[in-house]
Write a protein that holds these residues in place. Structure first.
Motif, PDB file in Angstrom:
ATOM      1  N   VAL A 115       0.794  -1.237   0.000  1.00 34.95           N
ATOM      2  CA  VAL A 115       0.000   0.000   0.000  1.00 34.95           C
ATOM      3  C   VAL A 115       0.829   1.291   0.000  1.00 34.95           C
ATOM      4  CG1 VAL A 115      -1.883   1.258   1.099  1.00 34.95           C
ATOM      5  CG2 VAL A 115      -1.854  -1.233   1.187  1.00 34.95           C
ATOM      6  N   HIS A 165      -1.741   4.782   6.426  1.00 37.99           N
ATOM      7  CA  HIS A 165      -1.618   6.232   6.211  1.00 37.99           C
ATOM      8  C   HIS A 165      -1.258   6.950   7.504  1.00 37.99           C
ATOM      9  CE1 HIS A 165      -2.899   6.334   2.045  1.00 37.99           C
ATOM     10  NE2 HIS A 165      -3.766   5.389   2.341  1.00 37.99           N
ATOM     11  N   HIS A 214      -8.651   2.694   7.314  1.00 38.07           N
ATOM     12  CA  HIS A 214      -7.701   2.850   6.194  1.00 38.07           C
ATOM     13  C   HIS A 214      -6.947   4.167   6.280  1.00 38.07           C
ATOM     14  CE1 HIS A 214      -5.800   2.198   2.366  1.00 38.07           C
ATOM     15  NE2 HIS A 214      -6.101   3.441   2.048  1.00 38.07           N
ATOM     16  N   HIS A 280      -9.836   8.351   1.601  1.00 38.17           N
ATOM     17  CA  HIS A 280      -8.783   9.164   2.213  1.00 38.17           C
ATOM     18  C   HIS A 280      -9.301  10.565   2.506  1.00 38.17           C
ATOM     19  CE1 HIS A 280      -7.074   6.267  -0.659  1.00 38.17           C
ATOM     20  NE2 HIS A 280      -6.265   5.989   0.336  1.00 38.17           N
ATOM     21  N   HIS A 457      -0.065   4.090  -3.444  1.00 37.16           N
ATOM     22  CA  HIS A 457       0.517   5.299  -2.880  1.00 37.16           C
ATOM     23  C   HIS A 457       2.027   5.355  -3.073  1.00 37.16           C
ATOM     24  CE1 HIS A 457      -3.340   6.151  -1.160  1.00 37.16           C
ATOM     25  NE2 HIS A 457      -3.381   4.949  -0.627  1.00 37.16           N
TER      26      HIS A 457
HETATM   27 FE   LIG Z   1      -4.908   4.476   0.770  1.00 38.02          FE
END
Ligand SMILES: [Fe+2]
Length: 463
Positions: A115, A165, A214, A280, A457
């Protein structure tokens, strides 16, 4: 034409002398690392979801107007086993390869890390929603060991997952993140202080049923987890099936904004009747005693639409997309207002993060598409102050997340370039696209000899 982005790439290459069309700014010196799946199937076995493929790292190195490229799979234990046996050997986000009779036992979760990245001190780490974290050699992309955070938070008794994240406090350099514990039904708010490795727990918040985690937001004083009504049914998970198959959309439950004070750990939950789903948040900050969170959101759960078969047949859908909007939360009155900034579809959105995360800001960038597009097919820049947009479009090209890199002597928020991997649907190769972020015009493109599957990402690190 976008479908090539959902096909495997088995070649691992190092290309140093790639022809440049246009001009790469001489001041651009650094490495862009991008993460995503490199493979979508094994013989006789298709991976179900876009999120399932083994991590492939792509590195774009910029120096003195030139760019080199390297890609390499991350050699996790599951990757090595799956490649040796030519079959999936662990449960991924949307794929459970086990025969029915074996599904009655708790699954062995994959150590895939496809990710994002996190840099702790000088260590480059590949991260995901699970607890697996591999250190990568940034020079040759070799996989090193599972990263040791020097704490006991990696044990199942402590934490079973966290967001890929982490959020950087641009004032202090501390890194914040939120994990969960599936057995205890709790969210764990933690931080890694600047210069440290250890994860320090700030608060543990119990909940009736865990929602997916997430991404989340931070402001100067708060960590904010938005608990969307997409809940994990643990019995479904235990009785077999993937994590995706165990998530249930329950819009009647509304949305909870869980605030945790970074210093005191005090928790305040603000409920909103409206159910939202999002990937996000773009940015969050405090203003006039209120907390502001900007994000694109859906009025339905759209993650099942990202199953590979679905995307290949129907394309990526914008069905149920609402808008890119500003959520303003008054912590005194617990009132939440939603103000639309743009109707344009945007996902994987980014900002000038290192300077403007947690601060009042003006620009958001990201891949976009129209309702009848089949996939991301343009880049947009949203001016959140003036509520206007700019767009860059070229037929049959498909962008991924874009990363803003400021000029060394930048004089404004958008004084720099945007680095984006595009798939060229015609030549079936990917290219690095460099844009002037201010004028939103192309400066250079560098074609690769092969395609990169659509990824998630990336992070840019200055040399
Ligand atoms: Fe993401």
């Amino acid at each position: 034409m976008y479908k090539k982005g959902f096909t495997s790439q088995h070649n691992e290459i190092l290309e140093t002398d790639l022809p440049v069309q246009g001009k790469i700014p001489k001041w651009l010196n650094g490495n862009l690392f991008r993460n995503g799946p490199g493979k979508f199937e094994y013989p006789g076995q298709k991976l179900v979801h876009w999120f399932d493929g083994p991590a492939m790292i792509n590195r774009f190195s910029f120096k003195n107007g030139k760019m080199s490229y390297q890609n390499r799979f991350v050699r996790t234990e599951i990757f090595k086993k799956s490649f040796a046996e030519q079959k999936m050997s662990a449960v991924e986000f949307g794929t459970d390869p086990r025969p029915m009779w074996k599904k009655l036992t708790p699954p062995k979760m994959s150590d895939n890390v496809n990710v994002n990245f996190l840099k702790i001190n000088d260590d480059l780490l590949t991260i995901t929603g699970g607890m697996s974290t591999f250190r990568i050699d940034p020079d040759n992309l070799e996989t090193k060991e599972q990263y040791d955070f020097g704490d006991n938070m990696g044990s199942d008794l402590q934490m079973t997952g966290h967001t890929p994240h982490p959020s950087l406090d641009t004032n202090t350099g501390d890194v914040f993140n939120i994990g969960n514990n599936m057995m205890k039904n709790e969210y764990i708010f933690y931080k890694i202080s600047k210069g440290a490795r250890k994860r320090e727990v700030i608060a543990r918040v119990k909940t009736k049923q865990l929602s997916d985690i997430h991404s989340f937001s931070t402001t100067e004083n708060y960590m904010i987890y938005i608990e969307i009504p997409w809940f994990l049914n643990k019995s479904k998970l235990i009785m077999g099936g993937s994590y995706l198959g165990a998530l249930e959309w329950k819009p009647e439950k509304g949305t909870n904004f869980i605030f945790v004070h970074k210093k005191t750990g005090v928790v305040q939950t603000v409920h909103m009747d409206k159910a939202i789903h999002f990937g996000h948040t773009a940015n969050a900050f405090e203003k006039d005693g209120k907390v502001i969170i900007d994000m694109p959101f859906f009025n339905r759960s759209n993650i099942n639409d990202m199953k590979v078969d679905y995307v290949l047949e129907h394309g990526q859908t914008t069905k149920g997309y609402d808008s890119f909007s500003r959520f303003t939360i008054d912590l005194e009155t617990e009132h939440i207002s939603i103000e639309k900034i743009s109707d344009r579809f945007i996902e994987l959105e980014t900002i000038y993060y290192k300077k403007y995360n947690e601060k009042e800001y003006q620009y958001v960038y990201g891949p976009s598409q129209l309702d009848d597009s089949q996939f991301f097919d343009r880049l947009i820049k949203i001016d959140v102050v003036n509520k206007t947009e700019k767009e860059w479009y070229e037929v049959d090209t498909f962008p991924s997340e874009t990363i803003f890199v400021p000029k060394p002597d930048a004089t404004s928020e958008d004084d720099g370039v945007l680095l984006t991997v595009f798939l060229d649907g015609k030549s079936k190769r990917s290219f690095m696209h460099i844009m002037d972020a201010q004028s939103f015009t192309e400066l250079a493109r560098i074609y690769l000899p092969q395609h990169i599957p659509f990824g998630f990402h990336g992070q840019f690190y200055q040399l």
